[in-house]
Enzyme design. Structure first.
Site, PDB file in Angstrom:
ATOM      1  CE  LYS A  98      47.894  35.717  38.579  1.00 22.52           C
ATOM      2  NZ  LYS A  98      47.043  36.858  38.059  1.00 22.52           N
TER       3      LYS A  98
HETATM    4  O1  G3P Z   1      45.226  39.656  39.756  1.00 16.20           O
HETATM    5  C1  G3P Z   1      43.940  39.420  39.803  1.00 16.20           C
HETATM    6  C2  G3P Z   1      43.057  40.332  39.239  1.00 16.20           C
HETATM    7  O2  G3P Z   1      43.352  40.931  38.054  1.00 16.20           O
HETATM    8  C3  G3P Z   1      41.654  40.224  39.385  1.00 16.20           C
HETATM    9  O3  G3P Z   1      40.957  41.372  39.548  1.00 16.20           O
HETATM   10  O4  G3P Z   1      39.325  43.336  39.660  1.00 16.20           O
HETATM   11  O5  G3P Z   1      39.271  41.470  37.869  1.00 16.20           O
HETATM   12  O6  G3P Z   1      38.727  40.940  40.507  1.00 16.20           O
HETATM   13  P1  G3P Z   1      39.556  41.665  39.295  1.00 16.20           P
END
Ligand code: G3P
Length: 303
Positions: A98
Site C-alpha cells: 500500500k
Molecule cells: O482501508 C482504509 C480504511 O482503513 C480507512 O477507513 O474508516 O479509517 O476511514 P476509515
C-alpha cells in the site's frame, strides 16, 4: 465483488476467514496500531514479523494482504516496499504494497510526485501496489496509469468532507445519501431561478447564490464516497484499465450494497460490519417462529 476485511486483528481475520466469503485483508499503520495496542493490553508481547507472516499464511495463495509503507520519499518508499514484499510475499504469494497517492505532508514541496514515482517503479518490478488515500477520480486515473494493481477510494472520508462543507450533523457511521442532497440542491436551484427570472443569463451565471447552491454539495464535482467509486469504475471502464477498484473507508451496510451496485471490483470492510449486513429484524422474527414451531417428530429425525 471480492470482499476484504479491513483489520490487522488476528482473531478477527481468523474468524472471518472461517465464513468462506473473505478474499483478503487490508491493513494500514492505524489498524496495526489498534491491533498492537489490543495485544499489549493483555500483557503479551508481539513479534511483528511472525504476526504478519501468520496473516499472510491464513489468507493463503488465493487471497490478498495489503501492507503499507511508512516513508514519504520515493527512494525510502521503494526500500520499504521491497522489505515488506521480500519478507512476506514468499509465505503465500499474496502481498500487495500500500502506497499513498500523494505524500505531501507539512509543506514537503516535492511530496506530490514521490508516491507516483514509487508506484510506477515498483509496479514495473511486478510488485502489486494498492494505492491508498484516493479522494478523487483523477488521482485514481494517475495511479492506474502508473500500473497500480488496486486503487483504494476512501468513501466515508469523502462523505465527511462534503457533509462538513454543508454543515450537516452526522455520526461517523451514518450513510450519506448524496443523491438526496443533489435533489435538494436541484430543487433550491429551480426555486431560485423562478424568483430571479428577470436576471440575464450572465448575471445568473455569476450569481454567488447560484454558485453556492450548485457547488456546496460536492468536493470539486465528487458528490460523496459512492459517487467517487462510481466515477472511478466508469473511467477505468472507458480505458480498459486492469487496475481494480477497491472501495475503502466503508462504515455502514448501505455503502456495502451501493458499492456492489456500481460494480467495484473489491470492497474492504471492518469486522463489525459483517454482523450489521447479516442482521435484519424480520430474519430474526422469522427464525424465532421456526424455532417455536419445531415438532418432536422432526427433531427426532435430526438426532
Ligand atoms: O482501508 C482504509 C480504511 O482503513 C480507512 O477507513 O474508516 O479509517 O476511514 P476509515
Amino acid at each position: 465483488m471480492k470482499i476484504f476485511i479491513d483489520t490487522a486483528k488476528l482473531y478477527e481475520i481468523k474468524e472471518a476467514l472461517k465464513w468462506g466469503i473473505v478474499d483478503g485483508v487490508t491493513t494500514n499503520p492505524s489498524l496495526i496500531k489498534v491491533a498492537v495496542e489490543a495485544i499489549k493490553k493483555t500483557g503479551k508481547k508481539i513479534d511483528m514479523e511472525e504476526y504478519i507472516k501468520e496473516i499472510c499464511y491464513l489468507v493463503g495463495k488465493n487471497g490478498s494482504v495489503s501492507l503499507e509503507v511508512l516513508s514519504l520519499k520515493s527512494e525510502k518508499i521503494m526500500e520499504e516496499a521491497q522489505i515488506l514484499f521480500k519478507k512476506f510475499n514468499p509465505i503465500a504469494n499474496n502481498v500487495a504494497i500500500k502506497i499513498p497517492i500523494d505524500t505531501f505532508v507539512n509543506g514537503n514541496k516535492i511530496g506530490h510526485y514521490e508516491g507516483l514515482k514509487a508506484i510506477s517503479m515498483l509496479s514495473g518490478m511486478n510488485i502489486p501496489i494498492n494505492v491508498t488515500l484516493i479522494m478523487t477520480p483523477e488521482q485514481a486515473l494517475l495511479a492506474a496509469k502508473a500500473g497500480a494493481r488496486y486503487v483504494s477510494p476512501f468513501m466515508a472520508r469523502v462523505d465527511n468532507r462534503v457533509r462538513e462543507q454543508l454543515d450537516i450533523n452526522y455520526m461517523p457511521e451514518d450513510y450519506y445519501d448524496s443523491e438526496l442532497e443533489k435533489e435538494i440542491a436541484s430543487f433550491k436551484f429551480k426555486k431560485y431561478l423562478e424568483n430571479n427570472h428577470n436576471k440575464s443569463i450572465a448575471n445568473l451565471y455569476e450569481d454567488k447564490n447560484i454558485k453556492d447552491i450548485v457547488s456546496s454539495n460536492s468536493d470539486t464535482g465528487v458528490y460523496g464516497g459512492l459517487d467517487l467509486v462510481e466515477q472511478i469504475v466508469k473511467i477505468f471502464d472507458n480505458y480498459n484499465f486492469r487496475t481494480e477498484v477497491l472501495a475503502a473507508s466503508v462504515r455502514n451496510k448501505t455503502q456495502f450494497r451501493e458499492v456492489a451496485k456500481v460494480g467495484a471490483d473489491v470492497i474492504t470492510i471492518p469486522f463489525f460490519l459483517f454482523e450489521e449486513i447479516l442482521q435484519h429484524p424480520r430474519t430474526e422474527i422469522g427464525l424465532r417462529t421456526f424455532c417455536e414451531n419445531i415438532v418432536e417428530e422432526y427433531r427426532e429425525l435430526l438426532k
